[in-house]
Design a protein around this motif. Structure first.
Motif, mmCIF file in Angstrom:
data_model
loop_
_atom_site.group_PDB
_atom_site.id
_atom_site.type_symbol
_atom_site.label_atom_id
_atom_site.label_comp_id
_atom_site.label_asym_id
_atom_site.label_seq_id
_atom_site.Cartn_x
_atom_site.Cartn_y
_atom_site.Cartn_z
ATOM 1 N N ALA A 49 -19.373 4.618 -9.590
ATOM 2 C CA ALA A 49 -20.076 3.357 -9.833
ATOM 3 C C ALA A 49 -19.366 2.501 -10.874
ATOM 4 O O ALA A 49 -19.409 1.268 -10.801
ATOM 5 C CB ALA A 49 -21.512 3.637 -10.256
ATOM 6 N N SER A 50 -18.715 3.140 -11.833
ATOM 7 C CA SER A 50 -18.065 2.403 -12.914
ATOM 8 C C SER A 50 -16.662 1.924 -12.565
ATOM 9 O O SER A 50 -16.048 1.188 -13.343
ATOM 10 C CB SER A 50 -17.989 3.281 -14.172
ATOM 11 N N THR A 51 -16.167 2.326 -11.426
ATOM 12 C CA THR A 51 -14.803 1.958 -11.036
ATOM 13 C C THR A 51 -14.818 0.708 -10.171
ATOM 14 O O THR A 51 -15.559 0.623 -9.197
ATOM 15 C CB THR A 51 -14.138 3.104 -10.256
ATOM 16 N N THR A 52 -13.999 -0.259 -10.522
ATOM 17 C CA THR A 52 -13.903 -1.497 -9.741
ATOM 18 C C THR A 52 -12.689 -1.444 -8.815
ATOM 19 O O THR A 52 -11.727 -0.703 -9.051
ATOM 20 C CB THR A 52 -13.762 -2.714 -10.663
ATOM 21 N N THR A 53 -12.742 -2.238 -7.772
ATOM 22 C CA THR A 53 -11.583 -2.316 -6.885
ATOM 23 C C THR A 53 -10.380 -2.904 -7.615
ATOM 24 O O THR A 53 -9.238 -2.568 -7.301
ATOM 25 C CB THR A 53 -11.903 -3.159 -5.638
ATOM 26 N N ARG A 54 -10.637 -3.759 -8.585
ATOM 27 C CA ARG A 54 -9.533 -4.317 -9.366
ATOM 28 C C ARG A 54 -8.812 -3.210 -10.132
ATOM 29 O O ARG A 54 -7.572 -3.162 -10.169
ATOM 30 C CB ARG A 54 -10.042 -5.375 -10.345
ATOM 31 N N ALA A 55 -9.585 -2.298 -10.716
ATOM 32 C CA ALA A 55 -8.978 -1.194 -11.470
ATOM 33 C C ALA A 55 -8.181 -0.278 -10.537
ATOM 34 O O ALA A 55 -7.113 0.215 -10.903
ATOM 35 C CB ALA A 55 -10.064 -0.399 -12.192
ATOM 36 N N ILE A 56 -8.695 -0.054 -9.337
ATOM 37 C CA ILE A 56 -7.982 0.786 -8.370
ATOM 38 C C ILE A 56 -6.665 0.131 -7.991
ATOM 39 O O ILE A 56 -5.607 0.779 -7.964
ATOM 40 C CB ILE A 56 -8.841 1.026 -7.116
ATOM 41 N N ALA A 57 -6.712 -1.167 -7.699
ATOM 42 C CA ALA A 57 -5.498 -1.883 -7.314
ATOM 43 C C ALA A 57 -4.463 -1.851 -8.439
ATOM 44 O O ALA A 57 -3.274 -1.603 -8.199
ATOM 45 C CB ALA A 57 -5.843 -3.321 -6.934
ATOM 46 N N GLU A 58 -4.912 -2.067 -9.652
ATOM 47 C CA GLU A 58 -3.991 -2.037 -10.789
ATOM 48 C C GLU A 58 -3.385 -0.652 -10.952
ATOM 49 O O GLU A 58 -2.189 -0.512 -11.235
ATOM 50 C CB GLU A 58 -4.724 -2.455 -12.065
ATOM 51 N N GLY A 59 -4.204 0.392 -10.763
ATOM 52 C CA GLY A 59 -3.693 1.754 -10.870
ATOM 53 C C GLY A 59 -2.660 2.070 -9.813
ATOM 54 O O GLY A 59 -1.766 2.896 -10.026
ATOM 55 N N ALA A 60 -2.776 1.405 -8.670
ATOM 56 C CA ALA A 60 -1.827 1.619 -7.574
ATOM 57 C C ALA A 60 -0.633 0.677 -7.651
ATOM 58 O O ALA A 60 0.272 0.754 -6.810
ATOM 59 C CB ALA A 60 -2.535 1.425 -6.233
ATOM 60 N N GLY A 61 -0.630 -0.219 -8.632
ATOM 61 C CA GLY A 61 0.465 -1.167 -8.756
ATOM 62 C C GLY A 61 0.422 -2.272 -7.724
ATOM 63 O O GLY A 61 1.462 -2.796 -7.320
ATOM 64 N N LEU A 62 -0.794 -2.656 -7.309
ATOM 65 C CA LEU A 62 -0.971 -3.681 -6.291
ATOM 66 C C LEU A 62 -1.821 -4.826 -6.821
ATOM 67 O O LEU A 62 -2.605 -4.644 -7.758
ATOM 68 C CB LEU A 62 -1.668 -3.100 -5.053
ATOM 69 N N ARG A 63 -1.705 -5.955 -6.193
ATOM 70 C CA ARG A 63 -2.689 -7.007 -6.403
ATOM 71 C C ARG A 63 -3.953 -6.616 -5.643
ATOM 72 O O ARG A 63 -3.888 -5.942 -4.615
ATOM 73 C CB ARG A 63 -2.165 -8.343 -5.895
ATOM 74 N N GLN A 64 -5.081 -7.075 -6.140
ATOM 75 C CA GLN A 64 -6.344 -6.700 -5.509
ATOM 76 C C GLN A 64 -6.390 -7.151 -4.050
ATOM 77 O O GLN A 64 -6.856 -6.412 -3.173
ATOM 78 C CB GLN A 64 -7.515 -7.291 -6.290
ATOM 79 N N ALA A 65 -5.889 -8.341 -3.769
ATOM 80 C CA ALA A 65 -5.899 -8.836 -2.385
ATOM 81 C C ALA A 65 -5.042 -7.958 -1.480
ATOM 82 O O ALA A 65 -5.380 -7.740 -0.316
ATOM 83 C CB ALA A 65 -5.409 -10.279 -2.344
ATOM 84 N N SER A 66 -3.942 -7.444 -2.018
ATOM 85 C CA SER A 66 -3.067 -6.594 -1.212
ATOM 86 C C SER A 66 -3.742 -5.274 -0.868
ATOM 87 O O SER A 66 -3.521 -4.710 0.205
ATOM 88 C CB SER A 66 -1.762 -6.326 -1.960
ATOM 89 N N MET A 67 -4.572 -4.773 -1.758
ATOM 90 C CA MET A 67 -5.255 -3.509 -1.502
ATOM 91 C C MET A 67 -6.138 -3.601 -0.261
ATOM 92 O O MET A 67 -6.288 -2.629 0.485
ATOM 93 C CB MET A 67 -6.104 -3.118 -2.715
#
Length: 241
Positions: A49-67
């Motif tokens: 619940a505390s994890t955002t898609t933005r944080a996931i994208a950043e962790g993967a080295g991607l822009r959020q839109a690219s994810m």
């Protein structure tokens, strides 16, 4: 039920955004694998619940839109991770069920137990702990629940074919099979609470304990464990070539 993030996962529902230009990052992961790896760490460390898609994208080295080219959203990512903890074991269980003429049921059950625990404990993150999330009851995760039910049924079928299982009344046999499956998935909690139980020690100990719970004698257990380990090597050999 190693956990390689996203093994055996369904295609995502959305494919918007652009894929990453390069095929693989410096860590050797593809963009999709990188998203799953980043999500696995974040979900298990700070919570779903505390994890955002933005944080996931950043962790993967991607822009959020690219994810969003790879996954439709956070639920799709969680579904991929969950299904990746079940599909390999279910595939193995289907193989083992077809080996009835060649191997004892005890041998095949031991092999499944050991491999399933290896899968649940082999990755860097305790993905099995995500089973406890209330979100997994949503319709988006129906495929995960179905796969898990199929795996449970395979355990029950193998147990019913053992000498101990054949001697039990149906109600007792079903209860014992559920207890056995619960013991295997219980390594999820053991791993979370006792880090000293490494993936090197848990799989064989859990498989032995499962067969004892199933009512297997020590003599048959010794044979099942020796032959079960050899059987796993045989089944895995083509994948290692």
């Amino acid at each position: 039920m190693s956990t390689s993030p996203g093994s055996g996962t369904p295609p995502s529902r959305g494919r918007v955004g652009r894929p990453r230009a390069q095929g693989r990052a410096e860590d050797g992961l593809s963009a999709r694998e990188g998203v799953l790896a980043a999500a696995a760490e974040l979900f298990t460390r700070q919570g779903y619940a505390s994890t955002t898609t933005r944080a996931i994208a950043e962790g993967a080295g991607l822009r959020q839109a690219s994810m969003y080219h790879y996954f439709g959203g956070k639920e799709d990512i969680l579904a991929a991770l969950l299904e990746g903890t079940v599909r390999p074991s279910l595939d193995l269980a289907r193989q083992l069920l077809l080996l009835a003429p060649d191997e004892t049921a005890e041998t095949r059950l031991w092999a499944l137990c050991r491999a399933d625990v290896e899968l649940l404990c082999g990755g860097p993150h305790n993905l099995g702990a995500l089973y406890l999330l209330p979100e997994t009851g949503a319709s988006r995760f129906a495929d995960f629940r179905r796969l898990r039910d199929e795996l449970r049924a395979a355990y029950a079928a193998l147990f019913a074919a053992t000498k101990a299982g054949q001697a039990l009344p149906e109600a007792e046999r079903e209860l014992r099979a559920d207890l056995l499956f619960g013991l295997i998935e219980g390594v999820i909690l053991i791993r979370r609470q006792a880090a000293e139980h490494t993936p090197l020690t848990l799989p064989e100990a859990a498989a032995d304990s499962a067969l004892r719970l199933a009512g297997t004698t020590e003599r048959r257990l010794a044979d099942a464990s020796a032959r079960g380990a050899a059987l796993l090597r045989e089944l895995r050999r083509p994948q290692e070539l």
